[in-house]
Design a protein around this motif. Structure first.
Motif, PDB file in Angstrom:
ATOM      1  N   LEU A  75       5.968 -10.409  -5.372  1.00  0.00           N
ATOM      2  CA  LEU A  75       5.080 -10.785  -4.588  1.00  0.00           C
ATOM      3  C   LEU A  75       3.761 -10.692  -4.949  1.00  0.00           C
ATOM      4  CD1 LEU A  75       6.077 -11.004  -0.970  1.00  0.00           C
ATOM      5  CD2 LEU A  75       6.918 -12.814  -2.330  1.00  0.00           C
ATOM      6  N   HIS A  76       3.622  -9.430  -5.836  1.00  0.00           N
ATOM      7  CA  HIS A  76       2.495  -9.060  -5.889  1.00  0.00           C
ATOM      8  C   HIS A  76       2.149  -9.547  -7.679  1.00  0.00           C
ATOM      9  CE1 HIS A  76      -0.841  -6.410  -6.325  1.00  0.00           C
ATOM     10  NE2 HIS A  76      -0.431  -5.445  -7.249  1.00  0.00           N
ATOM     11  N   SER A  77       3.758  -9.418  -8.107  1.00  0.00           N
ATOM     12  CA  SER A  77       3.496 -10.060  -9.213  1.00  0.00           C
ATOM     13  C   SER A  77       3.210 -11.588  -9.604  1.00  0.00           C
ATOM     14  CB  SER A  77       4.393  -9.321  -9.994  1.00  0.00           C
ATOM     15  OG  SER A  77       5.818 -10.391  -9.970  1.00  0.00           O
ATOM     16  N   GLU A  78       3.565 -12.731  -8.229  1.00  0.00           N
ATOM     17  CA  GLU A  78       3.403 -13.297  -8.777  1.00  0.00           C
ATOM     18  C   GLU A  78       2.868 -14.241  -7.143  1.00  0.00           C
ATOM     19  OE1 GLU A  78       7.257 -15.752  -9.642  1.00  0.00           O
ATOM     20  OE2 GLU A  78       7.986 -13.982  -9.977  1.00  0.00           O
ATOM     21  N   PRO A  79       1.379 -14.182  -7.827  1.00  0.00           N
ATOM     22  CA  PRO A  79       0.690 -14.359  -5.849  1.00  0.00           C
ATOM     23  C   PRO A  79       0.910 -15.560  -5.708  1.00  0.00           C
ATOM     24  CG  PRO A  79      -0.309 -13.930  -8.016  1.00  0.00           C
ATOM     25  CD  PRO A  79       0.658 -13.688  -8.181  1.00  0.00           C
ATOM     26  N   ALA A  80       1.317 -17.027  -6.224  1.00  0.00           N
ATOM     27  CA  ALA A  80       1.125 -17.698  -6.200  1.00  0.00           C
ATOM     28  C   ALA A  80       2.707 -18.354  -5.589  1.00  0.00           C
ATOM     29  CB  ALA A  80       1.724 -19.211  -7.505  1.00  0.00           C
ATOM     30  N   LEU A  81       3.313 -17.740  -5.552  1.00  0.00           N
ATOM     31  CA  LEU A  81       5.177 -17.131  -5.439  1.00  0.00           C
ATOM     32  C   LEU A  81       4.530 -16.753  -2.768  1.00  0.00           C
ATOM     33  CD1 LEU A  81       7.974 -17.923  -4.459  1.00  0.00           C
ATOM     34  CD2 LEU A  81       7.719 -15.670  -5.020  1.00  0.00           C
ATOM     35  N   LEU A  82       4.023 -16.298  -3.333  1.00  0.00           N
ATOM     36  CA  LEU A  82       2.979 -15.708  -1.503  1.00  0.00           C
ATOM     37  C   LEU A  82       2.020 -16.541  -1.284  1.00  0.00           C
ATOM     38  CD1 LEU A  82       3.662 -13.584   0.226  1.00  0.00           C
ATOM     39  CD2 LEU A  82       2.057 -12.073  -1.381  1.00  0.00           C
ATOM     40  N   ALA A  83       1.272 -17.383  -2.011  1.00  0.00           N
ATOM     41  CA  ALA A  83       0.620 -18.067  -1.628  1.00  0.00           C
ATOM     42  C   ALA A  83      -0.311 -17.831  -0.610  1.00  0.00           C
ATOM     43  CB  ALA A  83       1.219 -19.578  -1.638  1.00  0.00           C
ATOM     44  N   GLY A  84      -1.161 -16.827  -0.844  1.00  0.00           N
ATOM     45  CA  GLY A  84      -2.076 -15.941   0.614  1.00  0.00           C
ATOM     46  C   GLY A  84      -1.433 -15.778   1.481  1.00  0.00           C
ATOM     47  N   ALA A  85      -0.289 -15.577   2.024  1.00  0.00           N
ATOM     48  CA  ALA A  85       0.571 -15.168   2.990  1.00  0.00           C
ATOM     49  C   ALA A  85       0.579 -13.577   2.993  1.00  0.00           C
ATOM     50  CB  ALA A  85       2.137 -14.965   3.080  1.00  0.00           C
ATOM     51  N   LYS A  86       0.247 -13.061   4.411  1.00  0.00           N
ATOM     52  CA  LYS A  86       0.714 -11.875   4.624  1.00  0.00           C
ATOM     53  C   LYS A  86       1.537 -11.160   4.217  1.00  0.00           C
ATOM     54  CE  LYS A  86      -4.341 -11.792   7.276  1.00  0.00           C
ATOM     55  NZ  LYS A  86      -4.311 -13.570   7.426  1.00  0.00           N
ATOM     56  N   VAL A  87       1.415  -9.644   4.304  1.00  0.00           N
ATOM     57  CA  VAL A  87       2.458  -9.438   3.891  1.00  0.00           C
ATOM     58  C   VAL A  87       2.916  -7.900   4.463  1.00  0.00           C
ATOM     59  CG1 VAL A  87       4.222  -7.479   2.555  1.00  0.00           C
ATOM     60  CG2 VAL A  87       3.297  -9.818   1.488  1.00  0.00           C
ATOM     61  N   VAL A  88       3.482  -7.601   5.842  1.00  0.00           N
ATOM     62  CA  VAL A  88       4.358  -6.882   7.300  1.00  0.00           C
ATOM     63  C   VAL A  88       5.579  -5.976   6.874  1.00  0.00           C
ATOM     64  CG1 VAL A  88       4.247  -5.593   8.784  1.00  0.00           C
ATOM     65  CG2 VAL A  88       2.419  -7.458   8.619  1.00  0.00           C
ATOM     66  N   ILE A  89       5.055  -4.622   5.518  1.00  0.00           N
ATOM     67  CA  ILE A  89       6.236  -3.653   6.270  1.00  0.00           C
ATOM     68  C   ILE A  89       6.532  -3.446   7.537  1.00  0.00           C
ATOM     69  CG2 ILE A  89       7.536  -1.407   5.741  1.00  0.00           C
ATOM     70  CD1 ILE A  89       6.745  -3.668   2.838  1.00  0.00           C
ATOM     71  N   PHE A  90       8.242  -3.788   7.908  1.00  0.00           N
ATOM     72  CA  PHE A  90       8.840  -3.371   8.741  1.00  0.00           C
ATOM     73  C   PHE A  90       9.666  -2.452   9.164  1.00  0.00           C
ATOM     74  CE2 PHE A  90      11.413  -5.049  13.012  1.00  0.00           C
ATOM     75  CZ  PHE A  90      10.762  -4.298  13.565  1.00  0.00           C
ATOM     76  N   SER A  91       9.610  -1.476   8.951  1.00  0.00           N
ATOM     77  CA  SER A  91      11.121  -0.384   8.790  1.00  0.00           C
ATOM     78  C   SER A  91      10.665   1.288   9.642  1.00  0.00           C
ATOM     79  CB  SER A  91      10.972  -0.029   7.277  1.00  0.00           C
ATOM     80  OG  SER A  91      11.200   1.162   6.853  1.00  0.00           O
ATOM     81  N   ALA A  92      10.863   1.494   9.904  1.00  0.00           N
ATOM     82  CA  ALA A  92      12.102   3.287  10.364  1.00  0.00           C
ATOM     83  C   ALA A  92      11.224   4.265   9.186  1.00  0.00           C
ATOM     84  CB  ALA A  92      12.696   3.267  11.172  1.00  0.00           C
ATOM     85  N   GLY A  93      10.765   5.189   9.818  1.00  0.00           N
ATOM     86  CA  GLY A  93      10.211   6.593   8.446  1.00  0.00           C
ATOM     87  C   GLY A  93       9.671   6.228   7.525  1.00  0.00           C
ATOM     88  N   VAL A  94       8.093   5.160   7.761  1.00  0.00           N
ATOM     89  CA  VAL A  94       7.982   5.027   6.073  1.00  0.00           C
ATOM     90  C   VAL A  94       6.809   6.351   6.585  1.00  0.00           C
ATOM     91  CG1 VAL A  94       6.307   3.585   6.189  1.00  0.00           C
ATOM     92  CG2 VAL A  94       8.141   2.365   7.166  1.00  0.00           C
ATOM     93  N   ASN A  95       6.788   6.889   5.824  1.00  0.00           N
ATOM     94  CA  ASN A  95       6.567   8.272   5.170  1.00  0.00           C
ATOM     95  C   ASN A  95       5.386   8.542   4.150  1.00  0.00           C
ATOM     96  OD1 ASN A  95       7.163   8.931   2.483  1.00  0.00           O
ATOM     97  ND2 ASN A  95       8.919  10.366   3.628  1.00  0.00           N
ATOM     98  N   LEU A  96       4.450   9.319   3.941  1.00  0.00           N
ATOM     99  CA  LEU A  96       3.405   9.252   2.871  1.00  0.00           C
ATOM    100  C   LEU A  96       4.139   8.529   1.719  1.00  0.00           C
ATOM    101  CD1 LEU A  96       1.088  12.665   4.413  1.00  0.00           C
ATOM    102  CD2 LEU A  96       1.046  10.126   4.579  1.00  0.00           C
ATOM    103  N   ASP A  97       4.937   9.226   1.347  1.00  0.00           N
ATOM    104  CA  ASP A  97       5.060   9.327   0.363  1.00  0.00           C
ATOM    105  C   ASP A  97       5.637   7.905  -0.374  1.00  0.00           C
ATOM    106  OD1 ASP A  97       5.121  11.848  -0.763  1.00  0.00           O
ATOM    107  OD2 ASP A  97       7.125  12.256  -0.205  1.00  0.00           O
ATOM    108  N   LYS A  98       6.563   7.187   1.153  1.00  0.00           N
ATOM    109  CA  LYS A  98       6.176   5.108   0.841  1.00  0.00           C
ATOM    110  C   LYS A  98       5.556   4.892   1.228  1.00  0.00           C
ATOM    111  CE  LYS A  98      11.371   6.185   2.962  1.00  0.00           C
ATOM    112  NZ  LYS A  98      12.155   5.614   4.190  1.00  0.00           N
ATOM    113  N   GLN A  99       4.099   5.323   1.498  1.00  0.00           N
ATOM    114  CA  GLN A  99       3.308   4.427   1.858  1.00  0.00           C
ATOM    115  C   GLN A  99       2.519   4.024   0.609  1.00  0.00           C
ATOM    116  OE1 GLN A  99       0.552   5.183   5.069  1.00  0.00           O
ATOM    117  NE2 GLN A  99       2.502   5.630   6.909  1.00  0.00           N
ATOM    118  N   ALA A 100       1.998   6.029   0.297  1.00  0.00           N
ATOM    119  CA  ALA A 100       1.834   5.659  -1.187  1.00  0.00           C
ATOM    120  C   ALA A 100       2.558   4.784  -2.603  1.00  0.00           C
ATOM    121  CB  ALA A 100       1.886   7.387  -1.961  1.00  0.00           C
ATOM    122  N   ARG A 101       4.089   4.875  -2.223  1.00  0.00           N
ATOM    123  CA  ARG A 101       4.824   3.875  -3.361  1.00  0.00           C
ATOM    124  C   ARG A 101       3.902   2.653  -2.824  1.00  0.00           C
ATOM    125  NH1 ARG A 101      11.201   3.475  -3.388  1.00  0.00           N
ATOM    126  NH2 ARG A 101      11.101   1.616  -4.632  1.00  0.00           N
TER     127      ARG A 101
END
Length: 248
Positions: A75-101
């Motif tokens: 979605l990041h590489s094809e913004p036209a596909l995302l068409a301005g939508a906001k993206v939310v990550i919904f996941s367990a165990g999101v640590n600092l390393d995953k946030q950095a990624r």
């Protein structure tokens, strides 16, 4: 779901392979004027986005096949596909390393599992507020305090805003889904498909916590770790501890 005739339709795409978690989100957003599309994998999510645009994409990171990271990169590489939508990550165990990624990938918000009804509703409301300006930095919604005991009334307050009827309706749907989860877990263990067992236990840990079953959630989390480490024997032992709960 459809919204009232005088309210704009809020189109949301949920990428989540666990049926119980998807049902929880569906029930939480039922009265929010949301048109919710649920996809269980990245491929079907991409197809859904190509078919029609949405205003919000909510995705798990651990998915069968391609991961949530793969979806975010696409979605990041094809913004036209995302068409301005906001993206939310919904996941367990999101640590600092995953946030950095995830940094620099256009993520609007991270919502930790398990989330409450209020958190999910606020997330959707914020996403569709007119003239809202997205934050410059990644916003991480903190995990609400865990219930102090296994008493289900604590879960009602923590995740369902005190709505006992909503909690009972969700629990009933989970009990039906547990029959399918039991079959899936047995099959994964029989075929030594530890990746499938890892995904299942990852989802069950969230579902159990949402229901207030803290100890069962810990066992599911242990199973997830064992499966991720490729320890078939320990995974089988942990699964044997979970089976009685799934049997009701």
């Amino acid at each position: 779901m459809t919204s009232a005739s005088d309210a704009p339709v809020r189109r949301v795409l949920l990428v989540e392979d666990d049926a119980s978690i998807a049902r929880f989100i569906d029930m939480a957003l039922e009265d929010q004027g949301v048109d919710l599309t649920v996809c269980g994998d990245v491929e079907s999510a991409l197809a859904a986005l190509q078919e029609r645009p949405v205003g919000l994409v909510i995705t798990d990171l651990m998915l069968p096949g391609l991961s949530g990271y793969d979806l975010v990169d696409r979605l990041h590489s094809e913004p036209a596909l995302l068409a301005g939508a906001k993206v939310v990550i919904f996941s367990a165990g999101v640590n600092l390393d995953k946030q950095a990624r995830l940094e620099g990938r256009g993520i609007w918000r991270i919502l930790r599992k398990p989330a409450s009804v209020a958190q999910l509703q606020a997330c959707v409301l914020d996403a569709f507020v007119e003239h809202e300006v997205a934050p410059a930095t990644l916003a991480v919604v903190p995990l609400e305090p865990a219930a102090s005991s296994r008493v289900e009334s604590d879960a009602v307050l923590a995740y369902f805003g005190g709505d006992v009827s909503l909690f009972r309706a969700y629990r009933a749907k989970c009990l039906v889904q547990f029959e399918h989860d039991l079959v899936a877990g047995d099959a994964a263990l029989s075929s030594i498909d530890l990746a499938a067992l890892q995904r299942l236990s990852h989802s069950l840990a969230t579902v159990f916590r949402t229901l207030g079953w803290a100890e069962d959630g810990k066992v599911a989390k242990q199973l997830e770790v064992f499966a991720a480490e490729g320890d078939a024997q320990a995974s089988a032992t942990a699964w044997a501890r979970l089976r009685p709960r799934l049997l009701g």
